[in-house]
Scaffold this motif. Sequence first.
Motif, PDB file in Angstrom:
ATOM      1  N   SER A  83      19.650 169.763  13.625  1.00  0.00           N
ATOM      2  CA  SER A  83      20.013 170.211  14.970  1.00  0.00           C
ATOM      3  C   SER A  83      18.766 170.411  15.830  1.00  0.00           C
ATOM      4  CB  SER A  83      20.819 171.511  14.910  1.00  0.00           C
ATOM      5  OG  SER A  83      20.020 172.596  14.464  1.00  0.00           O
ATOM      6  N   ALA A  84      17.651 170.812  15.205  1.00  0.00           N
ATOM      7  CA  ALA A  84      16.396 170.950  15.949  1.00  0.00           C
ATOM      8  C   ALA A  84      15.938 169.610  16.485  1.00  0.00           C
ATOM      9  CB  ALA A  84      15.316 171.558  15.053  1.00  0.00           C
ATOM     10  N   SER A  85      16.236 168.534  15.750  1.00  0.00           N
ATOM     11  CA  SER A  85      15.831 167.201  16.196  1.00  0.00           C
ATOM     12  C   SER A  85      16.644 166.720  17.392  1.00  0.00           C
ATOM     13  CB  SER A  85      15.962 166.199  15.046  1.00  0.00           C
ATOM     14  OG  SER A  85      17.320 165.951  14.740  1.00  0.00           O
ATOM     15  N   LEU A  86      17.722 167.423  17.724  1.00  0.00           N
ATOM     16  CA  LEU A  86      18.540 167.053  18.880  1.00  0.00           C
ATOM     17  C   LEU A  86      17.978 167.598  20.189  1.00  0.00           C
ATOM     18  CD1 LEU A  86      22.127 167.650  17.406  1.00  0.00           C
ATOM     19  CD2 LEU A  86      20.862 165.506  17.551  1.00  0.00           C
ATOM     20  N   LEU A  87      16.871 168.319  20.108  1.00  0.00           N
ATOM     21  CA  LEU A  87      16.280 168.899  21.317  1.00  0.00           C
ATOM     22  C   LEU A  87      15.968 167.831  22.353  1.00  0.00           C
ATOM     23  CD1 LEU A  87      15.050 171.382  22.794  1.00  0.00           C
ATOM     24  CD2 LEU A  87      12.886 170.843  21.645  1.00  0.00           C
ATOM     25  N   VAL A  88      15.475 166.685  21.911  1.00  0.00           N
ATOM     26  CA  VAL A  88      15.087 165.643  22.863  1.00  0.00           C
ATOM     27  C   VAL A  88      16.303 165.132  23.627  1.00  0.00           C
ATOM     28  CG1 VAL A  88      15.254 163.759  21.161  1.00  0.00           C
ATOM     29  CG2 VAL A  88      13.796 163.511  23.163  1.00  0.00           C
ATOM     30  N   ALA A  89      17.453 164.981  22.956  1.00  0.00           N
ATOM     31  CA  ALA A  89      18.658 164.513  23.638  1.00  0.00           C
ATOM     32  C   ALA A  89      19.137 165.540  24.654  1.00  0.00           C
ATOM     33  CB  ALA A  89      19.757 164.223  22.614  1.00  0.00           C
ATOM     34  N   TYR A  90      19.081 166.814  24.285  1.00  0.00           N
ATOM     35  CA  TYR A  90      19.510 167.868  25.206  1.00  0.00           C
ATOM     36  C   TYR A  90      18.623 167.915  26.442  1.00  0.00           C
ATOM     37  CZ  TYR A  90      20.184 172.533  27.098  1.00  0.00           C
ATOM     38  OH  TYR A  90      20.400 173.592  27.956  1.00  0.00           O
ATOM     39  N   CYS A  91      17.306 167.870  26.210  1.00  0.00           N
ATOM     40  CA  CYS A  91      16.379 167.944  27.340  1.00  0.00           C
ATOM     41  C   CYS A  91      16.532 166.734  28.256  1.00  0.00           C
ATOM     42  CB  CYS A  91      14.939 168.049  26.836  1.00  0.00           C
ATOM     43  SG  CYS A  91      14.555 169.636  26.072  1.00  0.00           S
ATOM     44  N   TYR A  92      16.655 165.557  27.670  1.00  0.00           N
ATOM     45  CA  TYR A  92      16.774 164.344  28.483  1.00  0.00           C
ATOM     46  C   TYR A  92      18.025 164.405  29.349  1.00  0.00           C
ATOM     47  CZ  TYR A  92      17.283 159.446  29.760  1.00  0.00           C
ATOM     48  OH  TYR A  92      17.451 158.281  30.465  1.00  0.00           O
ATOM     49  N   ALA A  93      19.151 164.786  28.748  1.00  0.00           N
ATOM     50  CA  ALA A  93      20.392 164.868  29.517  1.00  0.00           C
ATOM     51  C   ALA A  93      20.306 165.931  30.604  1.00  0.00           C
ATOM     52  CB  ALA A  93      21.559 165.165  28.575  1.00  0.00           C
TER      53      ALA A  93
ATOM     54  N   LEU B 152       8.664 165.808  28.307  1.00  0.00           N
ATOM     55  CA  LEU B 152       9.095 164.634  27.561  1.00  0.00           C
ATOM     56  C   LEU B 152       8.443 164.568  26.181  1.00  0.00           C
ATOM     57  CD1 LEU B 152       8.966 161.918  30.365  1.00  0.00           C
ATOM     58  CD2 LEU B 152      10.959 163.151  29.520  1.00  0.00           C
ATOM     59  N   ILE B 153       7.129 164.803  26.120  1.00  0.00           N
ATOM     60  CA  ILE B 153       6.418 164.617  24.864  1.00  0.00           C
ATOM     61  C   ILE B 153       6.780 165.680  23.839  1.00  0.00           C
ATOM     62  CG2 ILE B 153       4.383 165.902  25.654  1.00  0.00           C
ATOM     63  CD1 ILE B 153       4.446 162.896  23.240  1.00  0.00           C
ATOM     64  N   PHE B 154       6.971 166.945  24.267  1.00  0.00           N
ATOM     65  CA  PHE B 154       7.236 167.988  23.274  1.00  0.00           C
ATOM     66  C   PHE B 154       8.612 167.823  22.627  1.00  0.00           C
ATOM     67  CE2 PHE B 154       8.219 171.966  21.336  1.00  0.00           C
ATOM     68  CZ  PHE B 154       7.006 172.428  20.855  1.00  0.00           C
ATOM     69  N   PRO B 155       9.711 167.675  23.392  1.00  0.00           N
ATOM     70  CA  PRO B 155      11.005 167.475  22.718  1.00  0.00           C
ATOM     71  C   PRO B 155      11.012 166.245  21.814  1.00  0.00           C
ATOM     72  CG  PRO B 155      11.338 168.021  25.024  1.00  0.00           C
ATOM     73  CD  PRO B 155       9.867 167.770  24.853  1.00  0.00           C
ATOM     74  N   ALA B 156      10.369 165.156  22.270  1.00  0.00           N
ATOM     75  CA  ALA B 156      10.345 163.942  21.448  1.00  0.00           C
ATOM     76  C   ALA B 156       9.559 164.169  20.160  1.00  0.00           C
ATOM     77  CB  ALA B 156       9.736 162.797  22.250  1.00  0.00           C
ATOM     78  N   GLY B 157       8.353 164.737  20.287  1.00  0.00           N
ATOM     79  CA  GLY B 157       7.535 164.975  19.104  1.00  0.00           C
ATOM     80  C   GLY B 157       8.163 165.967  18.150  1.00  0.00           C
ATOM     81  N   TRP B 158       8.733 167.035  18.696  1.00  0.00           N
ATOM     82  CA  TRP B 158       9.351 168.059  17.845  1.00  0.00           C
ATOM     83  C   TRP B 158      10.588 167.519  17.147  1.00  0.00           C
ATOM     84  CZ3 TRP B 158       6.412 172.067  16.927  1.00  0.00           C
ATOM     85  CH2 TRP B 158       6.942 173.166  16.247  1.00  0.00           C
ATOM     86  N   SER B 159      11.325 166.660  17.804  1.00  0.00           N
ATOM     87  CA  SER B 159      12.517 166.068  17.196  1.00  0.00           C
ATOM     88  C   SER B 159      12.143 165.139  16.054  1.00  0.00           C
ATOM     89  CB  SER B 159      13.314 165.303  18.258  1.00  0.00           C
ATOM     90  OG  SER B 159      13.828 166.192  19.238  1.00  0.00           O
ATOM     91  N   ILE B 160      11.066 164.375  16.225  1.00  0.00           N
ATOM     92  CA  ILE B 160      10.585 163.516  15.141  1.00  0.00           C
ATOM     93  C   ILE B 160      10.176 164.352  13.938  1.00  0.00           C
ATOM     94  CG2 ILE B 160       8.675 161.993  14.465  1.00  0.00           C
ATOM     95  CD1 ILE B 160       8.785 160.870  17.326  1.00  0.00           C
ATOM     96  N   LEU B 161       9.440 165.421  14.187  1.00  0.00           N
ATOM     97  CA  LEU B 161       8.982 166.296  13.115  1.00  0.00           C
ATOM     98  C   LEU B 161      10.158 166.940  12.385  1.00  0.00           C
ATOM     99  CD1 LEU B 161       6.183 167.350  12.047  1.00  0.00           C
ATOM    100  CD2 LEU B 161       6.601 169.389  13.434  1.00  0.00           C
ATOM    101  N   SER B 162      11.081 167.506  13.142  1.00  0.00           N
ATOM    102  CA  SER B 162      12.242 168.184  12.544  1.00  0.00           C
ATOM    103  C   SER B 162      13.154 167.196  11.836  1.00  0.00           C
ATOM    104  CB  SER B 162      13.020 168.938  13.625  1.00  0.00           C
ATOM    105  OG  SER B 162      12.224 169.927  14.233  1.00  0.00           O
ATOM    106  N   GLY B 163      13.315 166.006  12.413  1.00  0.00           N
ATOM    107  CA  GLY B 163      14.150 164.990  11.777  1.00  0.00           C
ATOM    108  C   GLY B 163      13.584 164.559  10.434  1.00  0.00           C
ATOM    109  N   GLY B 164      12.266 164.384  10.358  1.00  0.00           N
ATOM    110  CA  GLY B 164      11.647 164.028   9.086  1.00  0.00           C
ATOM    111  C   GLY B 164      11.836 165.113   8.036  1.00  0.00           C
ATOM    112  N   TYR B 165      11.690 166.367   8.444  1.00  0.00           N
ATOM    113  CA  TYR B 165      11.865 167.480   7.509  1.00  0.00           C
ATOM    114  C   TYR B 165      13.324 167.579   7.056  1.00  0.00           C
ATOM    115  CZ  TYR B 165      11.014 172.131   5.506  1.00  0.00           C
ATOM    116  OH  TYR B 165      10.881 173.195   4.658  1.00  0.00           O
TER     117      TYR B 165
END
Length: 517
Positions: A58-68, A326-339
């Motif tokens: 769910s943390a990796s969904l931050l980028v989708a929420y922010c973009y929308a 843009l960069i923080f939600p994307a980077g954080w989502s990649i990190l959380s998704g990998g974990y």
Amino acid sequence: MTKIRMGQNVPHAFGACSQTMITIGLAGLLAWHSALSNYLFAPSAGMAISPLFAAFFSASLLVAYCYASYRADSTLLSHARLAAWFIACIIAGSVAACLIAARLLPTWSIYVAAVVVGFSWASCAFLWAGIAANSSLSDTFLNLACALVLASAADLFFMHGGDVRSVIAAPFFGAVSLAGFLASLGDSIMPNDQILVRPQNTRTYMRIAAAATLFAGALGVTAGSTAHVATEIEMATINENVSTVALVAGIIALGAWLILRNRATFIGALRVFVPVIVGIMLLNIVALDRAQIWLAATLFSWRLLCIIMFGLLVSVSKRGVISLALIFPAGWSILSGGYALGTLIGQSLCPLYVTDSQSMFVVVVGVAMTTVIGAMLMFAGNAESIIPAESPCPELEPSKSSVGENTGGEKADRAGIVTLDDFVEPPNSPQIAETAESARKGPLDEACGKVAATFHLTERESEVMMLLIHGHTRAAIAKKLFISENTARAHVKSIYSKLSVHSKQQLIDYIETKTKA
């Protein structure tokens, strides 16, 4: 109020008191994250899919929420909305975590609560990044080092206070982080330039993203396999060891800053972190008699990776190539998704294949090799090319365009890629000199500065407003500031909304009244 442009390092954007509040708030955030994670381990025992997976997915969904959200409303990052978002996340995450810790939820509800916990943590980290982006990188490094020491000490204190103190840890730490955030928000802005320019050294970003995913995945496998067999008693001992390791690491980081000062960087911390984590993975193989120590160090490594990536993402945003929004939600989502993927593998797949010590050895070797591959990817090229080097006297540096500077990294494939060379003029461009010169002249410009401070305009919005009152059209503004006309229109719309005006003439009339005040 100080307005900070992305890509401009301002070491004294906050006073000493504000820096103290930032440190306390970040300490609360780190301790809150620790408490949230600790609550999710014991309920994961014996489950096919760990609640840890649900939380970090769910943390990796931050980028989708922010973009929308940004697509729907370009003024989302106002002070009031940021405060409301943070308050909602702290309350929701803390309540969900307490319900999990108190075992008051049926099995299916634990996953729902885990989703709330994960998204709340990611959102709060993003909002704190907006505060950190207005400090110098050196101050941010110091704040995080001190915060890690304070958070670890607080963790140990609450762990030795019985079940009641352990349950209230999450809401207490959340309240501390909230207090620090609200106190710091009054003196800062969230950089929200809507930059859609693709950076020239794209391969460097992709390589670092892949490396971060591998690191996070390897650490997630360890967490998932640990959670699968965890009991409350065992996790109490493990969590205490993790906090002890965190305290030692925080003291080391603080000592490094005291010695290196402005030379202490997050990319440097990552260069130290990578061989250390590889070494820890190998020690899990060759020194099994100290397994509890290496396990605690491995579990803490995830938290340390989050801290380092937090600083790196803030650092990258200061380059000015891509917005923090843009960069923080994307980077954080990649990190959380990998974990999250790693915990899924560790929780559901490893127990199926690990039936003896030899199989366990194979799994540990596989995790160690994954970490080594991540290290090779991370430093295969010039990773520093995307991180701004902070000058010993940043306040004397010239302001950079919000669309960034050509970093001179790897050459992009020109086919279908928009690079910085298409937008950025040389540093001595007469257009830049003209814009900078016009910003220094006349009472009208002074009035613009006062209005910008009063209505919390971003640095880019202040520039657009100044050009508007000097009679420039949106097309001319876009050309002078090297942005697209759509971006210029978005900035004008945001200015009109904040000042409650509806036309350029109304804006000019309002500014002129301020020159007479």
